[in-house]
Design an enzyme around this catalytic site. Structure first.
Site, PDB file in Angstrom:
ATOM      1  N   HIS A   1     -12.906 -27.872   2.887  1.00  0.00           N
ATOM      2  CA  HIS A   1     -14.353 -27.767   2.697  1.00  0.00           C
ATOM      3  C   HIS A   1     -15.130 -28.112   3.954  1.00  0.00           C
ATOM      4  O   HIS A   1     -16.287 -27.728   4.100  1.00  0.00           O
ATOM      5  CB  HIS A   1     -14.792 -28.578   1.472  1.00  0.00           C
TER       6      HIS A   1
ATOM      7  N   GLU B   1      -8.147 -19.803 -10.246  1.00  0.00           N
ATOM      8  CA  GLU B   1      -7.651 -20.420  -9.027  1.00  0.00           C
ATOM      9  C   GLU B   1      -6.415 -21.289  -9.279  1.00  0.00           C
ATOM     10  O   GLU B   1      -5.953 -21.989  -8.406  1.00  0.00           O
ATOM     11  CB  GLU B   1      -8.753 -21.213  -8.323  1.00  0.00           C
TER      12      GLU B   1
ATOM     13  N   CYS C   1     -14.270 -15.285  -4.549  1.00  0.00           N
ATOM     14  CA  CYS C   1     -15.155 -16.104  -3.730  1.00  0.00           C
ATOM     15  C   CYS C   1     -14.383 -17.037  -2.795  1.00  0.00           C
ATOM     16  O   CYS C   1     -14.969 -17.850  -2.108  1.00  0.00           O
ATOM     17  CB  CYS C   1     -16.118 -16.893  -4.611  1.00  0.00           C
TER      18      CYS C   1
ATOM     19  N   ASP D   1      -7.869 -22.212  -3.555  1.00  0.00           N
ATOM     20  CA  ASP D   1      -6.996 -23.038  -4.387  1.00  0.00           C
ATOM     21  C   ASP D   1      -5.819 -22.230  -4.917  1.00  0.00           C
ATOM     22  O   ASP D   1      -4.698 -22.730  -4.959  1.00  0.00           O
ATOM     23  CB  ASP D   1      -7.786 -23.632  -5.561  1.00  0.00           C
TER      24      ASP D   1
END
Ligand code: PEP
Ligand code: MG
Length: 588
Positions: free
Chosen positions: A199, A441, A512, A465
């Protein structure tokens, strides 16, 4: 130019985290956690060690008061109050006396004693049942580290305070550290650890700050003021470049800027193939402040709004009103385009200090995302209520992260129904047709996507993920980054399975994860039937250009061919070849 130091040019290869080229002086904010050795001291050294400790306490206090002042000026006094707890640790008599008495008795350096005392405190506090005391662990840890840094003369700088434009060099940066960076003063950043879908990397892309992570030892090689080139496109960092290298990069930067300028012409055009097949290109955002960038880059909506940043760098939890105001603003600013709000996805590599998420050995497999929300319906319902209320002001959707089975999805939907019922009772209107989706995910969700599809309006594939769980490769660990491979044949089959089962059930599928924004995979994903690509705003124009330069039959043929290969190497080679044929000027 800072190049006068005249040290030798060094090139380091890391992981490209955020595109672009940056050049400037290095600003070292942190090296690897300092090793504190167990060194015995003599009786004569004791007074000096005590006075070093006292000096470090004074410096730490000064440092915390300065941060507090700055935060209360720039944010609010409430945010600044979080540091009161830090100041209390510094004044805790028992703690101070324990360090000094053990120093006298055991006769080790003050650094060694301090680290040991802090460790003991953390252990004792983590065993306590009292929630308030448990929450103090992070304060003790933070203050302990600050004192230690003063003792050994190494300071972690405040990133909001930078006066000149620099390239930040650190052992590690957390996503919340990165969120505090200002583009005006941070030209780029480089770190020793981290992966391309961490992230921290994703945040850098949102902020449009070029970054390279996973360089392993960059914080040891670089000295403050060294001149650096950060090539975020290829994951290269050059320390103290020679004149000719510098010239080459200045030219490259011009070429990159020229390429970006040319793509600006695509802003208002749809993502439509040469033979008229349309898909949607939307953007991922971490904060509403990115909306101007989303619109400027020509994204026709938001496919992932990561709401967890709302909960970071603050003391309290965001209220329903506060969330409602933010979601409403996003809905209005993006209308008539859609905005997909993802419900809270904390845990993994994203933490907030105000929630009592206990230490876990495997945080990515732990109490995170929807699991956390289902266990804390108070927090979950507040968010759902805010989303529903804002849904009247534009075109909102919502989706749940980390769904691993049907029960979880049904439970989340049940809570959503309760919140809707409650709003109806209060005569509060919302969009009754609000679309609800599940992120796919987790491999188990991918395997039963045909079953899950019956419960939702859409899927959004979270490859960041999905890849880490399918290939058993931690997405933030640079040592195994070579195994993190979106082009793995298993990943292609999983994606195909998700898209096919969604389409058989009559629902649409977006993606995404970062894979959707990698230009190399666009023809493949298009050919597999992906309906929506949600990517960081900067990558939107390039993706549009690829889609607008090919036909859907060409894409289908590419996807069909890719599924016949047995190694990712063959798949990547084939995709590079095809992409060069489709858009020769693209950089891959
Ligand atoms: C993903 O996992 O692909 C995703 C988009 O979610 P995040 O990166 O926030 O975990
Ligand atoms: Mg995810």
């Amino acid at each position: 130019m800072g190049n006068e130091i005249n040290r030798e040019e060094i090139t380091l290869k890391g992981i490209p985290a955020s595109p672009g080229i940056a050049m400037g002086p290095a600003f070292l904010i942190e090296t690897e956690e300092p090793a504190v050795h167990r060194r015995q001291i003599s009786d004569e050294e004791i007074p000096n060690e005590i006075s070093r400790f006292e000096d470090a306490l004074i410096q730490t206090r000064k440092e915390i008061l300065e941060i507090q002042k700055k935060i209360s000026e720039e944010m609010s006094s409430e945010h600044a109050e979080i540091f009161n707890a830090h100041l209390l640790v510094l004044e805790d008599k028992m703690f101070l006396e324990e360090v000094i008495s053990r120093l006298r008795k055991e006769k080790f350096t003050v650094e060694y004693i301090l680290v040991d005392v802090i460790k003991k405190y953390i252990k004792v506090f983590s065993r306590m049942d009292d929630e308030y005391l448990k929450e103090r662990i992070s304060d003790i840890d933070d203050v302990g580290k600050r004192i230690l840094r003063h003792l050994i003369g190494q300071q972690r700088q405040d990133l909001t305070k930078l006066k000149e434009k620099v390239i930040v060099v650190a052992y590690n940066l957390s996503p919340s550290d990165t969120a505090l960076m200002h583009k005006e003063s941070v030209l780029g950043f480089v770190t020793d650890i981290g992966g391309r879908t961490s992230h921290t990397a994703i945040m850098a892309k949102s902020l449009e700050i070029p970054a390279v992570v996973g360089l392993e030892k960059v914080s040891r090689w670089v000295k403050n003021g060294d001149y650096l080139i950060v090539n975020g496109n290829e994951g290269i960092v050059i320390i103290n470049p020679r004149e000719e290298t510098l010239k080459k990069y200045q030219e490259e930067l011009l070429r990159f800027e020229e390429f970006t300028r040319r793509l600006e012409g695509l802003r208002d055009l749809p993502a439509e193939t040469l033979d008229g097949y349309r898909v949607k290109i939307v953007a991922n955002i971490e904060s509403p402040q990115e909306i101007p960038s989303v619109l400027a880059h020509g994204a026709f909506g938001i496919g992932l709004y990561r709401t967890e940043y709302f909960y970071m760098n603050r003391k309290d939890l965001p209220s329903e009103e506060e969330q409602y105001a933010a979601y409403r603003r996003v809905a209005i600013q993006m209308a008539p385009h859609s905005v997909t709000i993802r419900t809270l996805d904390l845990g993994g590599d994203k933490f907030v200090s105000q929630l009592d998420i206990p230490y876990e050995i495997n945080p990515f497999m732990g109490w995170r995302a929807i699991r956390f929300c289902l266990a804390r319906p108070d927090i979950f319902k507040t968010q759902l209520s805010a989303i529903l209320r804002a849904s009247l002001d534009g075109k909102l959707r919502l989706m749940y992260p980390l769904i691993s089975g049907i029960e979880e999805l049904q439970q989340a939907n049940r809570i959503l129904r309760e919140v809707k019922e409650d709003l109806r009772k209060r005569n509060i209107c919302f969009d009754e047709n609000l679309e609800v989706g599940a992120m796919i995910e987790v491999p188990s969700a991918a395997m039963i996507s045909d079953i899950l599809a019956k419960e939702v309006d859409f899927f959004s594939i979270g490859t960041n993920d999905l890849i880490q769980y399918s290939l058993a490769v931690d997405r933030v660990n640079e040592k195994i980054a070579y195994l993190y491979e979106p082009a793995h044949p298993a990943i292609l089959r999983i994606i195909k399975n998700i898209i096919d089962s969604a389409h058989s059930e009559g629902i649409w599928v977006g993606m995404c994860g970062e894979m959707a924004g990698e230009v190399l995979f666009i023809p493949l994903l298009l050919g597999l039937g992906l309906d929506e690509f949600s990517v960081s705003p900067v990558t939107v124009p390039e993706i549009k250009q690829v889609i607008r330069s090919m036909t859907i039959s060409q894409a289908k043929e590419i996807a069909r061919e890719c599924l016949t290969f047995s190694t990712s190497e063959e798949i990547l080679k084939f995709l590079r070849l095809k992409l060069k044929e489709i858009v020769p000027e693209v950089i891959v």
